[in-house]
Motif scaffolding. Structure first.
Motif, PDB file in Angstrom:
ATOM      1  N   LEU A  66       0.841  -1.220   0.000  1.00  0.00           N
ATOM      2  CA  LEU A  66       0.000   0.000   0.000  1.00  0.00           C
ATOM      3  C   LEU A  66       0.861   1.251   0.000  1.00  0.00           C
ATOM      4  O   LEU A  66       0.618   2.193  -0.771  1.00  0.00           O
ATOM      5  CB  LEU A  66      -0.921  -0.034   1.218  1.00  0.00           C
ATOM      6  N   ARG A  67       1.890   1.231   0.884  1.00  0.00           N
ATOM      7  CA  ARG A  67       2.757   2.407   0.950  1.00  0.00           C
ATOM      8  C   ARG A  67       3.533   2.587  -0.353  1.00  0.00           C
ATOM      9  O   ARG A  67       3.741   3.728  -0.808  1.00  0.00           O
ATOM     10  CB  ARG A  67       3.754   2.246   2.108  1.00  0.00           C
ATOM     11  N   HIS A  68       3.924   1.477  -0.956  1.00  0.00           N
ATOM     12  CA  HIS A  68       4.637   1.583  -2.216  1.00  0.00           C
ATOM     13  C   HIS A  68       3.740   2.165  -3.310  1.00  0.00           C
ATOM     14  O   HIS A  68       4.171   2.998  -4.120  1.00  0.00           O
ATOM     15  CB  HIS A  68       5.141   0.189  -2.625  1.00  0.00           C
ATOM     16  N   GLN A  69       2.468   1.781  -3.290  1.00  0.00           N
ATOM     17  CA  GLN A  69       1.525   2.306  -4.282  1.00  0.00           C
ATOM     18  C   GLN A  69       1.275   3.799  -4.078  1.00  0.00           C
ATOM     19  O   GLN A  69       1.211   4.577  -5.032  1.00  0.00           O
ATOM     20  CB  GLN A  69       0.200   1.540  -4.185  1.00  0.00           C
ATOM     21  N   MET A  70       1.200   4.190  -2.818  1.00  0.00           N
ATOM     22  CA  MET A  70       1.014   5.606  -2.523  1.00  0.00           C
ATOM     23  C   MET A  70       2.219   6.410  -2.984  1.00  0.00           C
ATOM     24  O   MET A  70       2.069   7.512  -3.514  1.00  0.00           O
ATOM     25  CB  MET A  70       0.799   5.811  -1.011  1.00  0.00           C
ATOM     26  N   ALA A  71       3.382   5.854  -2.809  1.00  0.00           N
ATOM     27  CA  ALA A  71       4.592   6.546  -3.264  1.00  0.00           C
ATOM     28  C   ALA A  71       4.597   6.689  -4.782  1.00  0.00           C
ATOM     29  O   ALA A  71       5.007   7.729  -5.332  1.00  0.00           O
ATOM     30  CB  ALA A  71       5.845   5.809  -2.790  1.00  0.00           C
TER      31      ALA A  71
END
Length: 583
Positions: free
Chosen positions: A195-200
């Protein structure tokens, strides 16, 4: 000004540059100060021209007051002084100075309308235009700053999301390596890391998009919007410079336009100065003050060696040597003094009055004063006779038309006029007697002197001429009593007989058109029909009646209000001249 070929330099760096160095706010401040200085210069020039116009008006007013101050006053002694060529030249100078002042007023008016008024309106337009350009510049700067803030926010968000994604990835790897952690916790950590990677990735895409947008806006700002605004400001400033230059040319041209007229005024002053005739002025002084006295004769030698009574020679008291008679006017005892220098009565000089016959004046001056008095009395007689004729005619109208007024009402005034005329005629006879006495004593004047002092011959009336022709002097220059009586009888007889001469047909002095129908039933009137054209032979003299003629046999009076009169000026003047001659 910054031109298109030299792109905008801010703090020594050429754009693109670090954003902190790319704000042209300092350049806008400099341009704002410079353009405001340009407007101040324009307003200063307007103030200068305005003060110049005030100076021109003040100068013109002072010149006019100066000219007016030295103008001759009416009915004063100064008017007599302007018969001399030098004083007439001075009067012409005063009049030209008045015109000279008018040219300075023209300068003031033209500068006010062509420079002050025009530049004042232009300054107002310039201020509005300047305000609009700097408003557009500030608006463009604010837009670029807004884009920059959006880029900074997107960048910080991308940076934060990247850090969060790295921490989530590290936490997942830590949980995955730990054998004591349950599979569910590992899966949860893995999902959180994804999720955090997608947000980045999303933040990265947004940051990239915002960055591209900002770069585009920045490019347009520095290469399109700002250059256009600066170019407009440059054009505005150049127009201001051209306008002030044109105003300065107009300033000079306004002065140049009046130079020919001012030169003409100066030429007229020079012409007036060149017209001064010293010989003519000297002759006028001679004519004005010549006494008419004959130079005194030689003083006889008195021989004191002989035992005889001392006597004073009589030759100094006579007008001609060897003449034993002395002037009646200057007769008497005047021992030891020559008569041309006898002092005037001090009391008369003090009170400003003299004898009625002007006997206190020298013969020539006395003659002029007496002639002037006779002319004035004759004019007064003519005025009184004109009034008497008008009242007589009015009385005749009242007699024929009782409804218009009472004929007896004018009898008292007619009697007064008759008495006045008789008194004036007696006065004329008295002064003519004194005039005859003076003329008999004066030496014969040359033809040149008669031409130069022709006031007497030119101003004599027919009555005075007839009297002068009838005068005859005795050998010693005195007048007999019979001659004076003869003269006194001739004047009233001539005027009295003229009133009963047969009237010749009066000439026409114009035409008239009948406005209304008038039935002339009374004696002396004539009937007219509306619209009829007739001849005018005598205009209304204040009694309300006009004398007209239809043909050689039909003429009479009609009410003035019933006709519209068209007078022929030449015929009217000729008619008046004939009337004066007949009277």
């Amino acid at each position: 000004m910054v031109s298109q070929s030299h792109r905008y330099v801010f703090h020594g760096a050429i754009s693109p540059a670090p954003l902190c160095c790319m704000k042209p706010k300092d350049q806008f401040d400099n341009l704002e100060k410079h353009t405001q200085w340009g407007i101040d210069v324009l307003e200063k020039y307007i103030k200068f021209v305005k003060e110049r116009t005030e100076i021109e008006l003040s100068y013109a007013k002072q010149l006019r007051n100066l000219s007016k101050k030295y103008q001759p006053k009416k009915n004063s002694k100064e008017e007599e002084e302007y018969r001399y060529t030098s004083t007439r030249a001075f009067l012409a100078t005063l009049n030209e100075m008045n015109d000279y002042a008018g040219q300075h007023e023209v300068i003031s008016e033209n500068m006010t309308s062509l420079i002050t008024g025009e530049l004042t309106r232009y300054v107002q337009e310039l201020k509005q235009e300047r305000k609009s350009h700097f408003h557009d510049g500030r608006k463009a700067q604010q837009h670029l700053e807004t884009c920059w803030k959006q880029l900074e926010a997107s960048k910080r968000r991308f940076e934060r999301d990247c850090k969060e994604a790295d921490r989530a990835q590290q936490y997942f790897e830590k949980m995955d390596a730990d054998i004591n952690v349950t599979k569910a916790d590992v899966e949860k950590a893995r999902q959180q890391a994804q999720l955090r990677h997608q947000m980045a990735e999303d933040s990265k895409a947004e940051y990239s998009s915002t960055l591209q947008k900002f770069n585009s806006e920045q490019h347009d700002h520095y290469y399109t919007h700002i250059p256009n605004i600066f170019q407009k400001i440059q054009d505005m400033e150049e127009r201001r410079i051209v306008r002030i230059g044109e105003s300065m040319k107009t300033f000079a041209e306004v002065d140049r336009q009046v130079i020919p007229i001012i030169g003409k005024c100066l030429d007229e002053i020079t012409k007036a100065a060149e017209s001064i005739d010293h010989k003519n002025d000297s002759q006028l002084v001679i004519e004005a003050f010549k006494s008419g006295f004959e130079p005194p004769g030689d003083i006889e030698f008195e021989d004191f060696t002989q035992p005889m009574k001392r006597t004073i020679s009589e030759s100094s008291l006579s007008n001609s040597r060897g003449d034993g008679k002395s002037e009646p006017k200057f007769g008497g005892k005047s021992k030891g003094k020559l008569w041309p220098f006898i002092k005037k009565n001090k009391l008369s000089l003090k009170l400003g009055a003299g004898p009625e016959d002007f006997s206190n004046l020298p013969p020539e001056q006395r003659r002029k004063k007496l002639q002037q008095k006779v002319d004035e009395l004759n004019k007064d007689i003519q005025k009184e006779m004109d009034q008497r004729d008008a009242l007589t005619k009015m009385k005749d109208v009242y007699i024929k038309n009782p409804q218009m007024g009472d004929a007896a009402s004018v009898d008292h005034r007619l009697a007064e006029l008759g008495q006045n005329i008789e008194k004036l005629r007696l006065e004329v006879q008295k002064f003519e007697g004194w005039l005859a006495e003076v003329e008999g004593r004066l030496p014969a004047r040359t033809e040149q002197a008669r031409r130069q002092s022709g006031l007497y011959e030119a101003q004599n009336t027919s009555t005075v001429n007839s009297c002068a022709q009838d005068r005859e002097s005795s050998p010693d220059g005195s007048y007999t009593e019979e001659q004076s009586q003869e003269t006194e009888m001739k004047v009233p007889a001539t005027d009295f007989d003229d009133e009963f001469d047969d009237e010749e047909p009066l000439p026409t002095i114009g035409t008239c058109k009948a406005l209304y129908t008038f039935e002339g039933q009374n004696e002396g009137t004539i009937s007219v029909a509306e619209g009829e054209m007739l001849y005018v032979i005598e205009e209304d003299k204040g009694d309300g009646w006009t004398r007209i003629r239809r043909n050689e046999d039909e003429e009479g009076y009609v009410p003035t209000s019933y006709v519209e009169v068209y007078l022929d000026k030449n015929a009217k003047d000729e008619y008046k001249s004939l009337q004066k001659i007949s009277e």
